[in-house]
Design a protein around this motif. Structure first.
Motif, PDB file in Angstrom:
ATOM      1  N   ALA A   1      13.862 -13.337  -5.342  1.00 17.95           N
ATOM      2  CA  ALA A   1      12.576 -12.654  -5.168  1.00 17.95           C
ATOM      3  C   ALA A   1      12.766 -11.156  -5.008  1.00 17.95           C
ATOM      4  O   ALA A   1      13.822 -10.679  -4.594  1.00 17.95           O
ATOM      5  N   SER A   2      11.723 -10.437  -5.336  1.00 20.84           N
ATOM      6  CA  SER A   2      11.683  -8.987  -5.153  1.00 20.84           C
ATOM      7  C   SER A   2      10.461  -8.611  -4.343  1.00 20.84           C
ATOM      8  O   SER A   2       9.334  -9.028  -4.655  1.00 20.84           O
ATOM      9  N   GLU A   3      10.663  -7.807  -3.304  1.00 21.66           N
ATOM     10  CA  GLU A   3       9.539  -7.371  -2.472  1.00 21.66           C
ATOM     11  C   GLU A   3       8.620  -6.407  -3.202  1.00 21.66           C
ATOM     12  O   GLU A   3       7.521  -6.108  -2.754  1.00 21.66           O
ATOM     13  N   LYS A   4       9.058  -5.917  -4.357  1.00 18.78           N
ATOM     14  CA  LYS A   4       8.280  -4.934  -5.109  1.00 18.78           C
ATOM     15  C   LYS A   4       7.205  -5.587  -5.985  1.00 18.78           C
ATOM     16  O   LYS A   4       6.417  -4.888  -6.618  1.00 18.78           O
ATOM     17  N   LEU A   5       7.206  -6.917  -6.044  1.00 13.70           N
ATOM     18  CA  LEU A   5       6.257  -7.625  -6.897  1.00 13.70           C
ATOM     19  C   LEU A   5       5.192  -8.314  -6.050  1.00 13.70           C
ATOM     20  O   LEU A   5       5.450  -8.707  -4.908  1.00 13.70           O
ATOM     21  N   ASP A   6       3.982  -8.474  -6.611  1.00  9.15           N
ATOM     22  CA  ASP A   6       2.983  -9.271  -5.919  1.00  9.15           C
ATOM     23  C   ASP A   6       3.382 -10.747  -6.034  1.00  9.15           C
ATOM     24  O   ASP A   6       4.255 -11.100  -6.836  1.00  9.15           O
ATOM     25  N   PRO A   7       2.794 -11.638  -5.219  1.00  9.75           N
ATOM     26  CA  PRO A   7       3.261 -13.037  -5.199  1.00  9.75           C
ATOM     27  C   PRO A   7       3.262 -13.719  -6.558  1.00  9.75           C
ATOM     28  O   PRO A   7       4.221 -14.430  -6.899  1.00  9.75           O
ATOM     29  N   ALA A   8       2.211 -13.518  -7.358  1.00 10.12           N
ATOM     30  CA  ALA A   8       2.161 -14.190  -8.659  1.00 10.12           C
ATOM     31  C   ALA A   8       3.284 -13.702  -9.564  1.00 10.12           C
ATOM     32  O   ALA A   8       3.977 -14.506 -10.212  1.00 10.12           O
ATOM     33  N   ALA A   9       3.485 -12.387  -9.615  1.00 16.64           N
ATOM     34  CA  ALA A   9       4.553 -11.833 -10.446  1.00 16.64           C
ATOM     35  C   ALA A   9       5.923 -12.228  -9.920  1.00 16.64           C
ATOM     36  O   ALA A   9       6.845 -12.520 -10.693  1.00 16.64           O
ATOM     37  N   ALA A  10       6.068 -12.242  -8.591  1.00 12.29           N
ATOM     38  CA  ALA A  10       7.346 -12.650  -7.999  1.00 12.29           C
ATOM     39  C   ALA A  10       7.657 -14.104  -8.327  1.00 12.29           C
ATOM     40  O   ALA A  10       8.802 -14.463  -8.605  1.00 12.29           O
ATOM     41  N   GLY A  11       6.623 -14.951  -8.297  1.00 10.99           N
ATOM     42  CA  GLY A  11       6.823 -16.352  -8.661  1.00 10.99           C
ATOM     43  C   GLY A  11       7.240 -16.512 -10.102  1.00 10.99           C
ATOM     44  O   GLY A  11       8.139 -17.302 -10.423  1.00 10.99           O
ATOM     45  N   ASN A  12       6.618 -15.754 -10.996  1.00 12.24           N
ATOM     46  CA  ASN A  12       6.978 -15.823 -12.418  1.00 12.24           C
ATOM     47  C   ASN A  12       8.414 -15.359 -12.636  1.00 12.24           C
ATOM     48  O   ASN A  12       9.164 -15.959 -13.415  1.00 12.24           O
ATOM     49  N   SER A  13       8.791 -14.279 -11.951  1.00 12.24           N
ATOM     50  CA  SER A  13      10.152 -13.748 -12.095  1.00 12.24           C
ATOM     51  C   SER A  13      11.188 -14.738 -11.577  1.00 12.24           C
ATOM     52  O   SER A  13      12.221 -14.980 -12.222  1.00 12.24           O
ATOM     53  N   ALA A  14      10.912 -15.332 -10.419  1.00 13.92           N
ATOM     54  CA  ALA A  14      11.849 -16.300  -9.850  1.00 13.92           C
ATOM     55  C   ALA A  14      11.954 -17.545 -10.715  1.00 13.92           C
ATOM     56  O   ALA A  14      13.039 -18.107 -10.899  1.00 13.92           O
ATOM     57  N   ASP A  15      10.830 -17.979 -11.252  1.00 17.93           N
ATOM     58  CA  ASP A  15      10.842 -19.154 -12.123  1.00 17.93           C
ATOM     59  C   ASP A  15      11.696 -18.900 -13.357  1.00 17.93           C
ATOM     60  O   ASP A  15      12.500 -19.754 -13.757  1.00 17.93           O
ATOM     61  N   ALA A  16      11.555 -17.717 -13.942  1.00 15.74           N
ATOM     62  CA  ALA A  16      12.364 -17.367 -15.114  1.00 15.74           C
ATOM     63  C   ALA A  16      13.847 -17.331 -14.763  1.00 15.74           C
ATOM     64  O   ALA A  16      14.699 -17.787 -15.536  1.00 15.74           O
ATOM     65  N   LEU A  17      14.159 -16.815 -13.584  1.00 14.69           N
ATOM     66  CA  LEU A  17      15.555 -16.737 -13.147  1.00 14.69           C
ATOM     67  C   LEU A  17      16.161 -18.127 -12.998  1.00 14.69           C
ATOM     68  O   LEU A  17      17.283 -18.386 -13.454  1.00 14.69           O
ATOM     69  N   LEU A  18      15.419 -19.037 -12.392  1.00 12.76           N
ATOM     70  CA  LEU A  18      15.956 -20.376 -12.160  1.00 12.76           C
ATOM     71  C   LEU A  18      16.066 -21.185 -13.444  1.00 12.76           C
ATOM     72  O   LEU A  18      16.843 -22.151 -13.503  1.00 12.76           O
ATOM     73  N   ARG A  19      15.336 -20.804 -14.476  1.00 12.97           N
ATOM     74  CA  ARG A  19      15.449 -21.514 -15.755  1.00 12.97           C
ATOM     75  C   ARG A  19      16.822 -21.303 -16.405  1.00 12.97           C
ATOM     76  O   ARG A  19      17.199 -22.059 -17.300  1.00 12.97           O
ATOM     77  N   ASP A  20      17.533 -20.278 -15.955  1.00 13.02           N
ATOM     78  CA  ASP A  20      18.874 -20.029 -16.489  1.00 13.02           C
ATOM     79  C   ASP A  20      19.943 -20.846 -15.765  1.00 13.02           C
ATOM     80  O   ASP A  20      21.117 -20.778 -16.139  1.00 13.02           O
TER      81      ASP A  20
END
Length: 233
Positions: A101-120
């Motif tokens: 997670a990144s504190e610089k993102l809002d929750p929805a964007a942070a969730g999308n970013s984390a989801d993409a990361l875990l797909r790897d």
């Protein structure tokens, strides 16, 4: 019917030894089978005395990837960060600890970013280790307006952003969390809790099953695998 096996201990020290041993066995078995292990570990107070015991185990840590089950949207240097505690415990052992997670993102964007990361990552995880709050939350699946979206997210979705309502006093920040389907995809699910009040809450949630109004009950009601629950006073 939720299939749960309770393991009771006289002290947190006794529970820490047992849980560290069980998690170590899960890691060793995964590495024997697949030459790698992916585990998701919780934040909170109960795991704190267990993590150093696990990290001290003589395991092939360089083949282990650790992710948090959930993360608060704060800087990694903040004491509220779950991955901070995991990194402090396991990086010296050689494990890979992955911030999600990144504190610089809002929750929805942070969730999308984390989801993409875990797909790897190779999926499913060998272990998802859960805790539980006195409000029945687990990971960052809290009562509130974001709960249904996290519970009913598509099976391919691994992480979502959430804002608990009300915000917990001890950590009043938005988060990202594994979804129900991501949690239940794990080869093994383990729960650690302390205190009679939490035990009573969890027992009732298990008894209520699909009719439970608590996040932990809603998650476990859909579990196909047996759940190991470790409890200490």
């Amino acid at each position: 019917m939720i299939e749960a096996e309770w393991w009771e201990y006289d002290s947190i020290e006794e529970m820490a030894d047992a849980v560290a041993g069980d998690v170590g066995f899960i890691i060793e078995s995964a590495i024997d089978a697949r030459d790698a292990s992916l585990i998701a570990l919780p934040g909170g107070a109960t795991p704190r005395p267990i993590l150093p015991k696990l990290a001290a185990a003589k395991l092939p840590w360089r083949k282990v990837t650790i992710i948090p089950t959930d993360e608060r949207l704060v800087p990694m240097s903040d004491e509220l960060s779950n991955v901070r505690a995991l990194a402090q415990a396991f990086l010296p052992s050689g494990a890979r600890v992955l911030p999600i997670a990144s504190e610089k993102l809002d929750p929805a964007a942070a969730g999308n970013s984390a989801d993409a990361l875990l797909r790897d990552l190779p999926w499913p995880p060998d272990l998802v280790w859960l805790g539980m709050g006195e409000d029945g939350h687990t990971a960052s699946l809290f009562p509130g307006p974001d709960l249904e979206g996290a519970l009913d997210a598509p099976k391919a979705r691994r992480v979502v952003g959430v804002t608990p309502e009300p915000l917990p006093a001890e950590a009043p920040v938005p988060r990202v969390t594994l979804t129900r389907s991501a949690i239940l995809s794990a080869r093994t699910i383990l729960i650690t809790i302390r205190g009679q009040k939490k035990r009573d809450i969890l027992e009732q949630a298990i008894e209520d099953g699909h009719s439970s109004k608590l996040p932990i009950g809603r998650v476990l009601a859909e579990a196909d695998q047996a759940i190991d629950i470790h409890w200490a006073p």
